[in-house]
Design an enzyme around this catalytic site. Structure first.
Site, PDB file in Angstrom:
ATOM      1  N   ASN A   1       2.378   3.203  11.246  1.00  0.00           N
ATOM      2  CA  ASN A   1       1.714   3.594  12.506  1.00  0.00           C
ATOM      3  C   ASN A   1       2.162   2.671  13.629  1.00  0.00           C
ATOM      4  OD1 ASN A   1      -0.246   1.802  10.714  1.00  0.00           O
ATOM      5  ND2 ASN A   1      -0.639   1.267  12.859  1.00  0.00           N
TER       6      ASN A   1
ATOM      7  N   SER B   1       0.822  -1.213   0.000  1.00  0.00           N
ATOM      8  CA  SER B   1       0.000   0.000   0.000  1.00  0.00           C
ATOM      9  C   SER B   1       0.857   1.265   0.000  1.00  0.00           C
ATOM     10  CB  SER B   1      -0.886   0.027   1.250  1.00  0.00           C
ATOM     11  OG  SER B   1      -1.799  -1.038   1.211  1.00  0.00           O
TER      12      SER B   1
ATOM     13  N   TYR C   1      -8.916 -10.501   2.571  1.00  0.00           N
ATOM     14  CA  TYR C   1     -10.178  -9.868   2.981  1.00  0.00           C
ATOM     15  C   TYR C   1     -11.042  -9.436   1.798  1.00  0.00           C
ATOM     16  CZ  TYR C   1      -7.488  -5.540   2.293  1.00  0.00           C
ATOM     17  OH  TYR C   1      -6.703  -4.549   1.760  1.00  0.00           O
ATOM     18  N   GLU C   2     -10.466  -9.473   0.582  1.00  0.00           N
ATOM     19  CA  GLU C   2     -11.275  -9.142  -0.592  1.00  0.00           C
ATOM     20  C   GLU C   2     -12.207 -10.297  -0.953  1.00  0.00           C
ATOM     21  OE1 GLU C   2      -8.881  -6.713  -3.682  1.00  0.00           O
ATOM     22  OE2 GLU C   2      -7.367  -7.696  -2.457  1.00  0.00           O
TER      23      GLU C   2
ATOM     24  N   HIS D   1      -7.246   3.410   6.220  1.00  0.00           N
ATOM     25  CA  HIS D   1      -6.458   3.121   5.020  1.00  0.00           C
ATOM     26  C   HIS D   1      -5.832   4.412   4.480  1.00  0.00           C
ATOM     27  CE1 HIS D   1      -5.030   0.770   1.711  1.00  0.00           C
ATOM     28  NE2 HIS D   1      -5.754   1.398   0.809  1.00  0.00           N
TER      29      HIS D   1
ATOM     30  N   ALA E   1       2.727  -2.295   3.909  1.00  0.00           N
ATOM     31  CA  ALA E   1       2.595  -1.286   4.953  1.00  0.00           C
ATOM     32  C   ALA E   1       2.153  -2.037   6.203  1.00  0.00           C
ATOM     33  CB  ALA E   1       1.560  -0.254   4.559  1.00  0.00           C
TER      34      ALA E   1
ATOM     35  N   MET F   1      -1.800  -6.984   6.858  1.00  0.00           N
ATOM     36  CA  MET F   1      -2.859  -7.793   6.249  1.00  0.00           C
ATOM     37  C   MET F   1      -2.438  -8.474   4.945  1.00  0.00           C
ATOM     38  SD  MET F   1      -6.053  -5.202   6.826  1.00  0.00           S
ATOM     39  CE  MET F   1      -6.170  -4.166   8.293  1.00  0.00           C
ATOM     40  N   SER F   2      -1.143  -8.695   4.775  1.00  0.00           N
ATOM     41  CA  SER F   2      -0.697  -9.269   3.485  1.00  0.00           C
ATOM     42  C   SER F   2       0.554 -10.105   3.688  1.00  0.00           C
ATOM     43  CB  SER F   2      -0.433  -8.140   2.486  1.00  0.00           C
ATOM     44  OG  SER F   2       0.680  -7.375   2.918  1.00  0.00           O
TER      45      SER F   2
ATOM     46  N   HIS G   1      -3.926   0.186  -4.941  1.00  0.00           N
ATOM     47  CA  HIS G   1      -3.412  -1.038  -5.575  1.00  0.00           C
ATOM     48  C   HIS G   1      -3.912  -1.070  -7.021  1.00  0.00           C
ATOM     49  CE1 HIS G   1      -1.743  -3.097  -2.007  1.00  0.00           C
ATOM     50  NE2 HIS G   1      -2.610  -2.330  -1.381  1.00  0.00           N
TER      51      HIS G   1
ATOM     52  N   HIS H   1      -5.659  -9.367  -1.522  1.00  0.00           N
ATOM     53  CA  HIS H   1      -5.698  -9.601  -0.072  1.00  0.00           C
ATOM     54  C   HIS H   1      -6.796 -10.616   0.235  1.00  0.00           C
ATOM     55  CE1 HIS H   1      -4.132  -5.481  -0.589  1.00  0.00           C
ATOM     56  NE2 HIS H   1      -3.433  -5.704   0.506  1.00  0.00           N
TER      57      HIS H   1
END
Ligand code: HPA
Length: 271
Positions: free
Chosen positions: A233, A28, A83-84, A245, A111, A209-210, A59, A81
């Site tokens: 973060n 990201s 979650y998609e 995001h 990220a 998340m990846s 993306h 990802h």
């Protein structure tokens, strides 16, 4: 012909004589690296049979093939990802496609949130290992023995030698590079503070998340993996930042130039 072979056949026909041995997955806000690729050919995922679309802002969803650091590379500008809602094997597909056109080394970026106060936003972290407590695995399902073994050794998943070279490249560029364990969280919500406390006890230094499904797929098909987290973060509950995001993209773009220098220098040094 399997799904990845069909997609690889189309992709191979678009390479125009290039034979990239190095693949790069851009996380990201880090897609700008693709603009540094010289003599670039772009192939949208939508042109490859069976290849799912990337649905996430930041993306783009294409392969960019060309030269970086004097080497031929293929970059994924935009990734998939879990979650998609893609089925398990879909996350392995782009990795297998790259392998099928000859890629041997995979540079994965993301990220991520940091679990260490001293590794704040703007830091870069070489991934030394990962935690997969997601219950998700891209290898679930029938194994294709032509791709790799049913049971995969993950004891050197983030290749030690490549990681040492990455640290050398960072030192040569004067870039501080942390090292640590990446915990995969499927998302799409960010973690709760309690989950972050649990991950810390388990030994995580960063969370995102990846990367993990791609690493597993890459090791399965015999690639060497090197990976970097761009810390955007402190993880949930560590400070008062509201995670979003947009915040991730804004923070990763701030460190993108440093990240790009690191990747280019590493690739140039692969020799
Ligand atoms: N958690 C999960 N994914 C992330 C984070 C985070 O804190 N920051 C950027 N991607």
């Amino acid at each position: 012909m399997s799904e990845h072979e069909a997609a690889a056949q189309v992709l191979a026909g678009r390479l125009g004589g290039l034979r990239p041995r190095i693949g790069i997955i851009l996380g990201s806000g880090l897609g700008g690296l693709a603009e540094r690729i010289a003599d670039a050919v772009t192939v949208p995922f939508s042109e490859l049979p069976g290849m799912p679309r990337s649905t996430v802002a930041g993306h783009v969803g294409q392969f960019v093939i060309g030269r970086l650091g004097g080497r031929e590379v293929i970059a994924m500008q935009g990734r998939l990802h879990s979650y998609e809602g893609h089925p398990y094997p879909a996350l392995a597909l782009p990795v297998r496609v790259m392998r099928a056109i000859g890629v041997e080394t995979l540079f994965i970026s993301n990220a991520a949130g940091s679990l260490k106060a001293e590794m704040g936003p703007g830091s870069l972290m070489a991934i030394s290992d990962h935690l997969n407590w997601s219950g998700f695995n891209p290898l679930i399902g029938a194994n294709d023995d032509a791709v790799g073994p049913r049971f995969v050794d993950m004891s050197n998943a983030y290749d030690r030698d490549l990681r040492a070279r990455l640290h050398e490249a960072a030192a040569a560029e004067g870039i501080k590079l942390h090292e640590g364990v990446y915990a995969w969280y499927t998302g799409p919500n960010f973690e709760t503070p309690a989950e972050i406390r649990a991950f810390r006890i388990l030994g995580a230094d960063a969370v995102g998340m990846s990367t993990v499904p791609e690493c597993i797929a890459a090791v399965h098909c015999g690639m060497r993996v090197v990976a970097v987290s761009a810390i955007t973060n402190l993880a949930a509950g560590m400070d008062r930042t509201t995670l979003s995001h947009e915040h991730t993209l804004a923070e990763s773009r701030k460190l993108a130039t440093r990240f790009e220098r690191l990747v280019e220098s590493f690739i140039a040094g692969l020799g």
